[in-house]
Scaffold this active site. Structure first.
Site, PDB file in Angstrom:
ATOM      1  N   LYS A 189      -5.757  14.425  11.602  1.00 17.63           N
ATOM      2  CA  LYS A 189      -6.725  13.860  10.655  1.00 17.63           C
ATOM      3  C   LYS A 189      -6.889  12.371  10.932  1.00 17.63           C
ATOM      4  O   LYS A 189      -6.052  11.721  11.558  1.00 17.63           O
ATOM      5  CB  LYS A 189      -6.284  14.079   9.208  1.00 17.63           C
ATOM      6  CG  LYS A 189      -4.958  13.407   8.812  1.00 17.63           C
ATOM      7  CD  LYS A 189      -5.062  11.930   8.452  1.00 17.63           C
ATOM      8  CE  LYS A 189      -3.711  11.349   8.031  1.00 17.63           C
ATOM      9  NZ  LYS A 189      -3.736   9.873   7.937  1.00 17.63           N
ATOM     10  N   PRO A 226      -0.051  12.497  18.637  1.00 13.70           N
ATOM     11  CA  PRO A 226       1.059  11.540  18.767  1.00 13.70           C
ATOM     12  C   PRO A 226       1.876  11.457  17.478  1.00 13.70           C
ATOM     13  O   PRO A 226       1.343  11.571  16.372  1.00 13.70           O
ATOM     14  CB  PRO A 226       0.348  10.214  19.056  1.00 13.70           C
ATOM     15  CG  PRO A 226      -0.989  10.595  19.600  1.00 13.70           C
ATOM     16  CD  PRO A 226      -1.358  11.872  18.920  1.00 13.70           C
ATOM     17  N   SER A 282       4.079   9.579  14.614  1.00  9.85           N
ATOM     18  CA  SER A 282       4.048   8.274  13.922  1.00  9.85           C
ATOM     19  C   SER A 282       2.844   7.448  14.359  1.00  9.85           C
ATOM     20  O   SER A 282       2.963   6.273  14.693  1.00  9.85           O
ATOM     21  CB  SER A 282       5.347   7.496  14.188  1.00  9.85           C
ATOM     22  OG  SER A 282       6.461   8.185  13.686  1.00  9.85           O
ATOM     23  N   ALA A 283       1.670   8.094  14.347  1.00 11.65           N
ATOM     24  CA  ALA A 283       0.448   7.438  14.815  1.00 11.65           C
ATOM     25  C   ALA A 283      -0.637   7.384  13.752  1.00 11.65           C
ATOM     26  O   ALA A 283      -1.773   7.033  14.046  1.00 11.65           O
ATOM     27  CB  ALA A 283      -0.076   8.152  16.060  1.00 11.65           C
ATOM     28  N   GLY A 337       0.193  14.473  12.022  1.00 10.00           N
ATOM     29  CA  GLY A 337       0.621  15.631  12.800  1.00 10.00           C
ATOM     30  C   GLY A 337       1.718  16.447  12.141  1.00 10.00           C
ATOM     31  O   GLY A 337       1.658  17.678  12.107  1.00 10.00           O
ATOM     32  N   GLY A 338       2.729  15.776  11.607  1.00 10.82           N
ATOM     33  CA  GLY A 338       3.832  16.486  10.966  1.00 10.82           C
ATOM     34  C   GLY A 338       3.383  17.253   9.735  1.00 10.82           C
ATOM     35  O   GLY A 338       3.770  18.411   9.526  1.00 10.82           O
ATOM     36  N   SER A 339       2.543  16.635   8.921  1.00 10.29           N
ATOM     37  CA  SER A 339       2.036  17.302   7.720  1.00 10.29           C
ATOM     38  C   SER A 339       1.135  18.475   8.076  1.00 10.29           C
ATOM     39  O   SER A 339       1.143  19.512   7.409  1.00 10.29           O
ATOM     40  CB  SER A 339       1.260  16.304   6.847  1.00 10.29           C
ATOM     41  OG  SER A 339       2.116  15.317   6.321  1.00 10.29           O
ATOM     42  N   ASP A 369       0.377  14.464   2.526  1.00 13.62           N
ATOM     43  CA  ASP A 369      -0.852  14.941   3.173  1.00 13.62           C
ATOM     44  C   ASP A 369      -0.904  16.458   3.327  1.00 13.62           C
ATOM     45  O   ASP A 369      -1.929  17.004   3.757  1.00 13.62           O
ATOM     46  CB  ASP A 369      -1.003  14.319   4.570  1.00 13.62           C
ATOM     47  CG  ASP A 369      -1.154  12.814   4.531  1.00 13.62           C
ATOM     48  OD1 ASP A 369      -1.356  12.265   3.432  1.00 13.62           O
ATOM     49  OD2 ASP A 369      -1.056  12.184   5.596  1.00 13.62           O
TER      50      ASP A 369
END
Length: 274
Positions: A8, A87, A89-90, A94-96, A129
């Protein structure tokens, strides 16, 4: 089972004050884009999650699977393998996104038959998120970001994502940011989205976390200026950073810019809203 978890960007982000639980109240507009992590789920008697660069017990997907099993009061297993393209911590969630897609997928994989509202209840305790990624598209996030209002999908356009080699700590950025009382930027962005006005959307891109992150990493500000100079309608840092995106209503300039950046050793990718 094979699934894709989209990244996102934040089209607008305003901090509205710190909460008693230590989080901040925010008002933000999320947009999913055509950049995906790939996830495979295999039958297994035990639960395991593998993802390069993220220890299993620290992975939101592992925590999501455990929370799902606890909520459903059952014992099941699965082997989950994540291939990262978003990526870490960008500022792209991504993790969420991985977490949300695995909640949806494991609900089917394990035949739990939980409703979307039940999955949201689990998801909001895992990450701010996650609830947005359970719905995707274009959405207004409030509270910690977990209260989602679906919006009309923005008009066809292109985003040029610029990736940096360093990571940014979301917690550190939020600790240093100041609250913003004005809602004007968000309201103008909401109106532009409602009217399908890509120029209004571009004009009202706003992220109050930028000033904090750019103080530490001025190259983010320089990249924004470069993209606008080269033809972007506007440019913005996503989330707490460091990813920067330029918004374009035509594709003709993007490949030229991307190739020029590649010659300078800067990684960039062209994506669309989804």
């Amino acid at each position: 089972m094979e699934i894709e978890a989209p990244a996102k960007i934040n089209l607008s982000l305003v901090i509205q004050g710190k909460r008693d639980d230590g989080f901040h109240n925010i008002k933000t507009i999320f947009q999913t884009i055509s950049l995906f992590d790939k996830i495979k789920i295999f039958p297994s008697p035990a639960l395991s999650v593998s993802c390069q660069g993220i220890p299993e017990k620290e992975n939101l997907v592992y925590k999501a699977a455990i929370s799902l099993l606890e909520y459903a009061n059952c014992k099941k297993g699965a082997k989950i393998v994540i291939k990262k393209h978003i990526p870490i911590s960008a500022g792209m969630g991504g993790g969420s996104s991985n977490c949300a897609e695995c909640l949806l997928a494991l609900n089917r994989f394990w035949n739990l038959s939980l409703s979307l509202n039940e999955l949201k209840k689990i998801g909001e305790n895992l990450g701010s998120d996650v609830c947005f990624f359970l719905e995707k598209g274009t959405g207004l996030g409030e509270g910690r970001g977990e209260k989602i209002t679906r919006l009309s999908l923005i008009p066809n356009c292109f985003f040029l994502l610029i990736f940096f080699s360093f990571k940014v700590s979301t917690r550190e950025v939020y600790q240093k940011v100041r609250s913003q009382k004005t809602k004007e930027r968000i309201e103008k962005m909401l109106l532009a989205i409602k009217n399908g006005d890509i120029f209004g959307i571009a004009k009202n891109l706003h992220n109050c976390l930028e000033s904090v992150t750019i103080r530490k990493y001025p190259e983010i500000g320089r990249m924004k200026e470069y993209l606008i100079k080269e033809g972007a309608l506007n440019a913005l840092m996503s989330g707490s950073g460091p990813t920067v995106f330029g918004i374009f209503n035509k594709r003709k300039d993007i490949e030229r810019i991307r190739k020029n950046l590649a010659l300078s050793g800067i990684k960039a990718k062209v994506v669309k809203p989804i």
